[in-house]
Design a protein around this motif. Structure first.
Motif, PDB file in Angstrom:
ATOM      1  N   TRP A 110     -17.586  24.402 111.073  1.00  0.00           N
ATOM      2  CA  TRP A 110     -18.378  25.627 111.010  1.00  0.00           C
ATOM      3  C   TRP A 110     -17.518  26.846 111.341  1.00  0.00           C
ATOM      4  O   TRP A 110     -17.634  27.875 110.694  1.00  0.00           O
ATOM      5  CB  TRP A 110     -19.558  25.517 111.968  1.00  0.00           C
ATOM      6  N   LEU A 111     -16.622  26.704 112.330  1.00  0.00           N
ATOM      7  CA  LEU A 111     -15.740  27.815 112.676  1.00  0.00           C
ATOM      8  C   LEU A 111     -14.728  28.113 111.573  1.00  0.00           C
ATOM      9  O   LEU A 111     -14.409  29.277 111.318  1.00  0.00           O
ATOM     10  CB  LEU A 111     -15.004  27.512 113.989  1.00  0.00           C
ATOM     11  N   ARG A 170     -15.216  27.691 108.437  1.00  0.00           N
ATOM     12  CA  ARG A 170     -15.949  28.245 107.313  1.00  0.00           C
ATOM     13  C   ARG A 170     -16.189  29.731 107.445  1.00  0.00           C
ATOM     14  O   ARG A 170     -16.322  30.438 106.470  1.00  0.00           O
ATOM     15  CB  ARG A 170     -17.300  27.540 107.208  1.00  0.00           C
ATOM     16  N   LYS A 171     -16.265  30.198 108.681  1.00  0.00           N
ATOM     17  CA  LYS A 171     -16.548  31.627 108.932  1.00  0.00           C
ATOM     18  C   LYS A 171     -15.381  32.474 108.560  1.00  0.00           C
ATOM     19  O   LYS A 171     -14.376  32.601 108.670  1.00  0.00           O
ATOM     20  CB  LYS A 171     -16.920  31.839 110.401  1.00  0.00           C
TER      21      LYS A 171
END
Length: 66
Positions: A62-63, A65-66
């Motif tokens: 998730w990190l 992807r940001k």
């Protein structure tokens, strides 16, 4: 695809080099991990360890992807 395979290979090498220190981590011996030992059979299912690793990987991806 090439970059993914290279990163996977580098990750495998890093785990191999760091294995003596990674073995001492408590994964596989957490509360909630199922271990059934009988006379000649041993069944082990690291339920809690799988959940912890899954949450950690989810956060990491998730990190990225940001």
């Amino acid at each position: 695809m090439n970059r993914t395979l290279i990163l996977l290979g580098v990750g495998c090498i890093a785990v191999g080099v760091l294995w003596p220190w990674l073995r001492t981590l408590p994964f596989g011996r957490l509360p909630g991990d199922i271990c059934i030992a009988r006379d000649n059979v041993r069944f082990f299912f690291p339920l809690t360890s799988c959940i912890v690793v899954s949450v950690a990987l989810t956060v990491v991806f998730w990190l990225f992807r940001k």
